[in-house]
Each structure stands twice: as structure tokens, then as C-alpha cells.
Design an enzyme around this catalytic site. Sequence first.
Site, PDB file in Angstrom:
ATOM      1  N   LEU A 181      27.625   9.665  67.079  1.00 51.98           N
ATOM      2  CA  LEU A 181      27.782  10.894  66.913  1.00 51.98           C
ATOM      3  C   LEU A 181      27.159  11.951  65.834  1.00 51.98           C
ATOM      4  O   LEU A 181      25.752  11.356  65.360  1.00 51.98           O
ATOM      5  CB  LEU A 181      28.906  11.296  64.659  1.00 51.98           C
ATOM      6  CG  LEU A 181      30.138  10.502  64.956  1.00 51.98           C
ATOM      7  CD1 LEU A 181      31.132  10.118  63.724  1.00 51.98           C
ATOM      8  CD2 LEU A 181      30.980  11.320  66.416  1.00 51.98           C
TER       9      LEU A 181
ATOM     10  N   GLY B 230      27.473   4.135  57.700  1.00 52.51           N
ATOM     11  CA  GLY B 230      27.779   5.212  56.632  1.00 52.51           C
ATOM     12  C   GLY B 230      29.657   5.365  56.081  1.00 52.51           C
ATOM     13  O   GLY B 230      29.710   6.500  55.628  1.00 52.51           O
ATOM     14  N   HIS B 231      30.529   4.647  55.639  1.00 55.77           N
ATOM     15  CA  HIS B 231      30.855   4.649  55.741  1.00 55.77           C
ATOM     16  C   HIS B 231      31.554   5.262  54.231  1.00 55.77           C
ATOM     17  O   HIS B 231      32.358   5.652  53.548  1.00 55.77           O
ATOM     18  CB  HIS B 231      32.262   2.829  55.423  1.00 55.77           C
ATOM     19  CG  HIS B 231      31.750   2.770  53.852  1.00 55.77           C
ATOM     20  ND1 HIS B 231      29.865   1.769  54.123  1.00 55.77           N
ATOM     21  CD2 HIS B 231      32.145   2.369  53.157  1.00 55.77           C
ATOM     22  CE1 HIS B 231      30.149   0.724  52.758  1.00 55.77           C
ATOM     23  NE2 HIS B 231      30.927   1.568  52.214  1.00 55.77           N
TER      24      HIS B 231
ATOM     25  N   GLY C  84      30.013   7.974  53.651  1.00 58.08           N
ATOM     26  CA  GLY C  84      29.509   9.699  53.660  1.00 58.08           C
ATOM     27  C   GLY C  84      30.619  10.415  54.009  1.00 58.08           C
ATOM     28  O   GLY C  84      31.996   9.937  54.068  1.00 58.08           O
TER      29      GLY C  84
ATOM     30  N   HIS D 243      25.646  21.644  52.565  1.00 57.41           N
ATOM     31  CA  HIS D 243      25.856  22.452  53.617  1.00 57.41           C
ATOM     32  C   HIS D 243      27.021  23.623  53.110  1.00 57.41           C
ATOM     33  O   HIS D 243      27.055  24.062  52.041  1.00 57.41           O
ATOM     34  CB  HIS D 243      27.412  21.672  54.582  1.00 57.41           C
ATOM     35  CG  HIS D 243      26.401  21.290  55.521  1.00 57.41           C
ATOM     36  ND1 HIS D 243      26.286  19.610  55.050  1.00 57.41           N
ATOM     37  CD2 HIS D 243      24.971  21.006  56.858  1.00 57.41           C
ATOM     38  CE1 HIS D 243      25.649  18.659  56.283  1.00 57.41           C
ATOM     39  NE2 HIS D 243      24.901  19.548  57.125  1.00 57.41           N
TER      40      HIS D 243
ATOM     41  N   SER E  47      25.572  16.315  66.580  1.00 57.31           N
ATOM     42  CA  SER E  47      25.781  17.296  65.883  1.00 57.31           C
ATOM     43  C   SER E  47      25.476  18.572  67.043  1.00 57.31           C
ATOM     44  O   SER E  47      24.923  18.729  67.481  1.00 57.31           O
ATOM     45  CB  SER E  47      24.274  17.167  64.486  1.00 57.31           C
ATOM     46  OG  SER E  47      24.421  18.520  63.754  1.00 57.31           O
ATOM     47  N   SER E  48      25.974  19.549  66.388  1.00 60.17           N
ATOM     48  CA  SER E  48      25.746  20.692  67.235  1.00 60.17           C
ATOM     49  C   SER E  48      24.383  21.759  67.264  1.00 60.17           C
ATOM     50  O   SER E  48      24.365  22.220  67.974  1.00 60.17           O
ATOM     51  CB  SER E  48      26.860  21.820  66.731  1.00 60.17           C
ATOM     52  OG  SER E  48      26.759  22.379  65.602  1.00 60.17           O
ATOM     53  N   CYS E  49      23.519  20.702  66.727  1.00 63.15           N
ATOM     54  CA  CYS E  49      22.067  21.555  66.369  1.00 63.15           C
ATOM     55  C   CYS E  49      21.263  20.966  67.111  1.00 63.15           C
ATOM     56  O   CYS E  49      20.257  21.487  67.813  1.00 63.15           O
ATOM     57  CB  CYS E  49      21.805  21.752  64.921  1.00 63.15           C
ATOM     58  SG  CYS E  49      21.376  19.800  64.361  1.00 63.15           S
TER      59      CYS E  49
ATOM     60  N   TYR F 198      15.897  17.030  62.847  1.00 65.49           N
ATOM     61  CA  TYR F 198      17.494  16.715  62.589  1.00 65.49           C
ATOM     62  C   TYR F 198      17.528  16.305  64.181  1.00 65.49           C
ATOM     63  O   TYR F 198      18.231  15.242  64.677  1.00 65.49           O
ATOM     64  CB  TYR F 198      17.901  17.108  61.815  1.00 65.49           C
ATOM     65  CG  TYR F 198      19.385  16.390  61.537  1.00 65.49           C
ATOM     66  CD1 TYR F 198      19.878  15.081  61.092  1.00 65.49           C
ATOM     67  CD2 TYR F 198      20.504  16.765  62.034  1.00 65.49           C
ATOM     68  CE1 TYR F 198      20.891  15.273  60.908  1.00 65.49           C
ATOM     69  CE2 TYR F 198      21.923  17.124  62.140  1.00 65.49           C
ATOM     70  CZ  TYR F 198      22.061  15.850  61.301  1.00 65.49           C
ATOM     71  OH  TYR F 198      23.468  15.259  61.260  1.00 65.49           O
TER      72      TYR F 198
ATOM     73  N   LYS G 177      29.975  27.435  44.485  1.00 64.26           N
ATOM     74  CA  LYS G 177      29.952  29.172  43.387  1.00 64.26           C
ATOM     75  C   LYS G 177      30.604  29.666  43.181  1.00 64.26           C
ATOM     76  O   LYS G 177      30.481  29.945  41.670  1.00 64.26           O
ATOM     77  CB  LYS G 177      28.529  29.709  44.591  1.00 64.26           C
ATOM     78  CG  LYS G 177      27.536  29.012  45.279  1.00 64.26           C
ATOM     79  CD  LYS G 177      26.720  29.933  45.573  1.00 64.26           C
ATOM     80  CE  LYS G 177      25.032  28.957  46.433  1.00 64.26           C
ATOM     81  NZ  LYS G 177      24.226  29.838  46.996  1.00 64.26           N
TER      82      LYS G 177
ATOM     83  N   LYS H  83      19.120  13.269  67.300  1.00 64.56           N
ATOM     84  CA  LYS H  83      20.142  13.605  67.121  1.00 64.56           C
ATOM     85  C   LYS H  83      20.339  13.456  68.603  1.00 64.56           C
ATOM     86  O   LYS H  83      21.067  12.633  69.656  1.00 64.56           O
ATOM     87  CB  LYS H  83      20.960  14.348  67.209  1.00 64.56           C
ATOM     88  CG  LYS H  83      21.309  14.128  65.401  1.00 64.56           C
ATOM     89  CD  LYS H  83      22.108  12.785  65.166  1.00 64.56           C
ATOM     90  CE  LYS H  83      22.911  12.776  63.936  1.00 64.56           C
ATOM     91  NZ  LYS H  83      23.245  11.829  63.550  1.00 64.56           N
TER      92      LYS H  83
ATOM     93  N   ASP I 200      18.256  31.867  57.676  1.00 66.73           N
ATOM     94  CA  ASP I 200      19.592  32.587  58.257  1.00 66.73           C
ATOM     95  C   ASP I 200      20.172  31.187  59.320  1.00 66.73           C
ATOM     96  O   ASP I 200      21.449  31.058  59.764  1.00 66.73           O
ATOM     97  CB  ASP I 200      20.033  33.548  59.027  1.00 66.73           C
ATOM     98  CG  ASP I 200      20.200  34.797  58.743  1.00 66.73           C
ATOM     99  OD1 ASP I 200      21.092  34.355  57.169  1.00 66.73           O
ATOM    100  OD2 ASP I 200      19.370  36.152  59.217  1.00 66.73           O
TER     101      ASP I 200
HETATM  102  O1  GFB Z   1      25.477  25.128  56.329  1.00 72.02           O
HETATM  103  P1  GFB Z   1      24.118  25.250  56.770  1.00 72.02           P
HETATM  104  O2  GFB Z   1      22.840  25.234  55.609  1.00 72.02           O
HETATM  105  O3  GFB Z   1      24.408  24.738  57.725  1.00 72.02           O
HETATM  106  O4  GFB Z   1      23.874  26.826  56.693  1.00 72.02           O
HETATM  107  P2  GFB Z   1      23.308  25.063  59.406  1.00 72.02           P
HETATM  108  C1  GFB Z   1      24.844  28.257  57.333  1.00 72.02           C
HETATM  109  C2  GFB Z   1      24.931  28.984  57.495  1.00 72.02           C
HETATM  110  O5  GFB Z   1      25.039  29.400  56.067  1.00 72.02           O
HETATM  111  C3  GFB Z   1      23.045  29.908  57.103  1.00 72.02           C
HETATM  112  C4  GFB Z   1      24.187  29.951  55.294  1.00 72.02           C
HETATM  113  O6  GFB Z   1      22.821  30.650  57.554  1.00 72.02           O
HETATM  114  C5  GFB Z   1      22.930  29.473  55.541  1.00 72.02           C
HETATM  115  O7  GFB Z   1      21.561  31.138  55.673  1.00 72.02           O
HETATM  116  N1  GFB Z   1      24.165  30.138  54.205  1.00 72.02           N
HETATM  117  C6  GFB Z   1      24.491  31.429  52.744  1.00 72.02           C
HETATM  118  C7  GFB Z   1      24.207  29.083  53.086  1.00 72.02           C
HETATM  119  N2  GFB Z   1      24.778  30.524  51.526  1.00 72.02           N
HETATM  120  C8  GFB Z   1      24.385  29.581  51.855  1.00 72.02           C
HETATM  121  C9  GFB Z   1      24.039  28.256  50.541  1.00 72.02           C
HETATM  122  O8  GFB Z   1      25.173  28.236  49.903  1.00 72.02           O
HETATM  123  N3  GFB Z   1      24.102  27.184  50.799  1.00 72.02           N
HETATM  124  C10 GFB Z   1      23.302  26.635  51.746  1.00 72.02           C
HETATM  125  N4  GFB Z   1      23.882  25.259  52.503  1.00 72.02           N
HETATM  126  N5  GFB Z   1      23.539  27.493  53.274  1.00 72.02           N
HETATM  127  C11 GFB Z   1      22.785  22.599  58.969  1.00 72.02           C
HETATM  128  C12 GFB Z   1      21.369  22.379  59.929  1.00 72.02           C
HETATM  129  O9  GFB Z   1      22.559  23.493  59.693  1.00 72.02           O
HETATM  130  O10 GFB Z   1      24.201  22.238  59.806  1.00 72.02           O
HETATM  131  C13 GFB Z   1      22.059  20.502  60.372  1.00 72.02           C
HETATM  132  O11 GFB Z   1      20.051  22.520  59.093  1.00 72.02           O
HETATM  133  C14 GFB Z   1      23.327  20.317  61.007  1.00 72.02           C
HETATM  134  O12 GFB Z   1      20.838  19.958  61.084  1.00 72.02           O
HETATM  135  C15 GFB Z   1      24.299  21.250  59.878  1.00 72.02           C
HETATM  136  O13 GFB Z   1      23.050  20.238  62.310  1.00 72.02           O
HETATM  137  C16 GFB Z   1      25.711  21.053  60.457  1.00 72.02           C
HETATM  138  O14 GFB Z   1      24.445  25.645  60.541  1.00 72.02           O
HETATM  139  O15 GFB Z   1      21.735  26.780  59.657  1.00 72.02           O
END
Ligand code: GFB
Length: 313
Positions: free
Chosen positions: A110, A16-17, A19, A184, A112-114, A141, A192, A145, A274
Site C-alpha cells: 500500500l 501494521g495491524h 494502525g 492528518h 499513497s496518492s502523494c 515519504y 479542534k 512509496k 498548504d
Molecule cells: O492531511 P494533511 O496533513 O496531508 O493536510 P496532505 C491536508 C491539508 O489540510 C493541507 C490542511 O493543506 C493542510 O495544510 N490542514 C488544515 C491541516 N488544517 C490542518 C490541521 O490542523 N492539520 C493538518 N494535518 N492539516 C499528507 C502527506 O499530505 O497526506 C503524506 O504529507 C500522505 O505523505 C498523506 O500522503 C495522505 O494531504 O497535505
Amino acid sequence: MPGTFDLAGKRVYVAGHRGMVGSAVVRRLARENCTVLTATRAEADLIDQAAVRAWFAREKPDVVVIAAAKVGGILANDSFPAEFLYENLMIEANVIEAARQHGVAKLLFLGSSCIYPKFADQPIVEDALLTGPLEPTNEWYAVAKIAGIKLCQAYRRQYGCDYISAMPTNLYGPGDNFDLASSHVMPALIRKAHEAKLAGAGSITIWGTGTPRREFLHVDDLADACAFLLKTYSDEGHVNVGSGTDIPIRDLAQLVCEIVGFPGEIVCDTSKPDGTPRKLMSGSKIAGLGWQPKIELHEGIGAVYELYKQLGH
Ligand code: GFB
């Protein structure tokens, strides 16, 4: 259980180099006296068992870091459950089994905290694994993991393989995915705020209520922890890697807007999920082993934003 493992002179395969995580691990390993091996998807498609076996037979790595994964933010996880489960299971099963067959001396997986239950006590200790239901938006996911952690444990028990696992918290850094549909939260907020600033817009929209709390770690800190664990850790329990503090998403959005220089409003789109309310991990285990993160959040976001602008955005 602390041990010592010498990376010097070893052939270290970073899966995965390309990423964000894998490229940070490659940068960090440049400071060790080892040979870093990488493979493109054309050279070794990690979901293809025969291709992975053939690549290991040819390249004969001594050490493996599994930074390859199908990853994405909350919406991507929720929208593509089959891909997140299947691809991650295949990658870890193929690489771990090929590593065993070809006598790899040390492997770091590796996760993830999820992997932890949605309502785990905070800060989340390693022993919280499998003590409650997962967060539905990313359970596919997470299950993959968790299987990876269990593969490393099982291979240690049955075959005596020195395979270890680390669980990073939410990561950010150079090489992140800035596509708003699949990213993420951190890269999404940077993009944004930057685009709103350029357009002279009055507001940016964030997903959900803004109340969930997340812990963020710069990927270079994670890469440093990976090198540390490869050299010092040898046991079946996985190890959390975090920054030790978390922040509500709305406050993070405010911080990103300040760093970017966007003075507008932050609006919440509550039709978006959320996810888990909080996932602050306990860092006591890795601190006890002698490792600490170094990159402070404000400084880390600033550096990523500078790189983002240099890329022509
Ligand atoms: O980073 P994120 O997508 O991952 O979202 P998770 C974190 C929080 O930010 C959530 C909010 O509460 C989202 O609703 N958020 C606000 C946003 N605005 C935005 C936006 O514009 N984009 C995104 N993406 N989020 C992931 C897992 O969960 O975290 C994976 O789905 C993995 O499995 C990863 O563990 C590290 O922390 O919610």
C-alpha cells in the site's frame, strides 16, 4: 490483468495491524475464510531485516498485506524527512524480500496518492507516476512509496512473484491519530471542532489557506478494495483507490464543524503549509475491474466522531 486468487484457507499476514489501515484490513479479512496473522513490534520489528526473516521462517504466511508504514500529516512529513524515508524503505524492502525468500504467493503493497507529481493533471491516472517533480513537504515519504511500487514490479519481472500495489487517497476512519502535531487534517479538524465546542470557543484555526483540495476515503472502503484486489488483480501496474470526489479544506472544516455541532468561525493560519494544491485520483482503473467505494463522506465523518466521543474525549 484480472486473475483469481482464493484467500480461503490461506495464512494472511497483515503487517501494521495496529494502525488505522492495518486494523481495517484485519476487520475486513474476518469475512474471508482465512487465518489472519499479525506480529507486534517486539515479535518482528519491520525495520530489522534479521527479525523479519526469522518471523517469516517461523510463521510461513501465504499472503502478505503491507499496511505498516511510518505515516503522518503534512507537518510530520516535513519535519522528519529522514525517518519517513528510512523507515518506509526498510519496512518494504525487508518484508518484500522475506516474502520472496519464503515463497509468499500473493503480496499487496500500500502506498499513497502523494507518489504523484505535485502538478499532475486531475483526476490523476496511474500513468502520471514519475512524470514530474513531487510535492516538497512529502517527497521523502513519496520516494519511499515509489520504491515500494518498483520493488513489487521488479520482483514480478525477475522472480515471477505475484506482488501488487494499491495507492489510496487521503484516508480517515477508526483508529486514526488525533495528535494535532502529527495527524492528518481529518482527525485534526474533528478534535479542534470538538474541543472548541466543549470550551465554548468562538473559532478554530486551520492550517494553510484552506484552498487546497483533498479527496477522502473511509478506511473500511480501502480495506474492502484490498480484499477485492488480492482476489482479482495480478499485474505490475499499481491501482488507485479513491472516493472519486474532492473538497477544499475550508469546506471540509465547515462540514466537520456542522457534524460536531460547533457554530464558530474558521480562521486560517497561513504560516503553516498548504502542500499540494489538489490530488484527486482517477478511479477508472479499479472501477473497470469492478470495485466501487460505498461510504459517503458525511456519514463516514459522523461515524468517526461518534467513536471519538465514545473513547472519552
Ligand atoms: O492531511 P494533511 O496533513 O496531508 O493536510 P496532505 C491536508 C491539508 O489540510 C493541507 C490542511 O493543506 C493542510 O495544510 N490542514 C488544515 C491541516 N488544517 C490542518 C490541521 O490542523 N492539520 C493538518 N494535518 N492539516 C499528507 C502527506 O499530505 O497526506 C503524506 O504529507 C500522505 O505523505 C498523506 O500522503 C495522505 O494531504 O497535505
